[in-house]
Motif scaffolding. Structure first.
Motif, mmCIF file in Angstrom:
data_model
loop_
_atom_site.group_PDB
_atom_site.id
_atom_site.type_symbol
_atom_site.label_atom_id
_atom_site.label_comp_id
_atom_site.label_asym_id
_atom_site.label_seq_id
_atom_site.Cartn_x
_atom_site.Cartn_y
_atom_site.Cartn_z
ATOM 1 N N SER A 49 5.016 3.273 -4.962
ATOM 2 C CA SER A 49 4.892 3.693 -6.357
ATOM 3 C C SER A 49 5.840 2.856 -7.189
ATOM 4 O O SER A 49 6.689 2.150 -6.673
ATOM 5 C CB SER A 49 5.174 5.184 -6.512
ATOM 6 N N VAL A 102 -2.974 1.445 -4.552
ATOM 7 C CA VAL A 102 -4.063 1.935 -3.696
ATOM 8 C C VAL A 102 -4.760 0.799 -2.949
ATOM 9 O O VAL A 102 -5.520 1.051 -2.023
ATOM 10 C CB VAL A 102 -5.101 2.742 -4.514
ATOM 11 N N ARG A 142 0.823 4.184 -8.603
ATOM 12 C CA ARG A 142 0.830 4.125 -7.137
ATOM 13 C C ARG A 142 -0.158 3.057 -6.717
ATOM 14 O O ARG A 142 -1.251 2.930 -7.281
ATOM 15 C CB ARG A 142 0.437 5.474 -6.540
ATOM 16 N N MET A 177 0.829 -1.213 0.000
ATOM 17 C CA MET A 177 0.000 0.000 0.000
ATOM 18 C C MET A 177 0.859 1.256 0.000
ATOM 19 O O MET A 177 1.787 1.384 0.805
ATOM 20 C CB MET A 177 -0.902 0.023 1.230
ATOM 21 N N GLY A 178 0.567 2.158 -0.927
ATOM 22 C CA GLY A 178 1.262 3.433 -0.987
ATOM 23 C C GLY A 178 2.549 3.418 -1.785
ATOM 24 O O GLY A 178 3.100 4.480 -2.063
#
Length: 155
Positions: free
Chosen positions: A101, A143, A141, A98-99
């Motif tokens: 990139s 999510v 990215r 998560m988060g």
């Protein structure tokens, strides 16, 4: 020299059993994993090998035992550290992405695609999907993380 060979041989057998069958002490809750069959096998092999080497190098028998015991203890501690670390990392639960990139490595759609993520431990491509089509080579990215797949959006 015979005791070093015997201990080293037993250690090799324990190490092979632990590697083939699995850690033989896993089913016992002893010291929160402080005792590991793999680590014991490594320590016994190191004890036997270092004992034989120091004994044949001409050191007194007492020093051969002392040096072999010290090296076996160090090998045991290092092996326990690595066994615990590998056990934690191989529990089947991927680290959360998560988060993070990264870059799309193929066209990504709701059906799927591939991304490379910039994060610790991210050395391979991951399967990815997105609500809107994302072309190859676009910065993305993460999510959402579900199982081994990640949901991404274009940055």
């Amino acid at each position: 020299m015979l005791p070093f060979l015997i201990v080293g041989g037993i250690g090799l057998a324990v190490l092979l059993i632990s590697l083939i069958v699995g850690d033989i002490f896993d089913h016992f809750e002893i010291g929160d994993g402080a005792i590991s069959g793999t680590a014991l096998g490594v320590a016994a092999v190191v004890f036997g090998a270092s004992g034989v080497l120091t004994y044949t190098a001409g050191l007194d028998t007492v020093w051969a035992y002392v040096l072999a015991a010290v090296l076996a203890a160090l090998a045991y501690l290092v092996a326990v550290f690595f066994v615990k670390r590998l056990t934690r990392s191989s529990d089947g639960v991927p680290l959360s992405a998560m988060g993070l990139s990264g870059v799309s490595r193929s066209d990504i759609s709701p059906a799927g695609g591939e991304v490379s993520l910039d994060g610790p431990g991210e050395v391979e491509r991951r399967l990815a999907y997105s609500d809107a089509p994302i072309p190859e080579g676009v910065r993305i990215r993460v999510v959402e993380h579900s199982g081994t797949r990640v949901k991404v959006v274009a940055e």
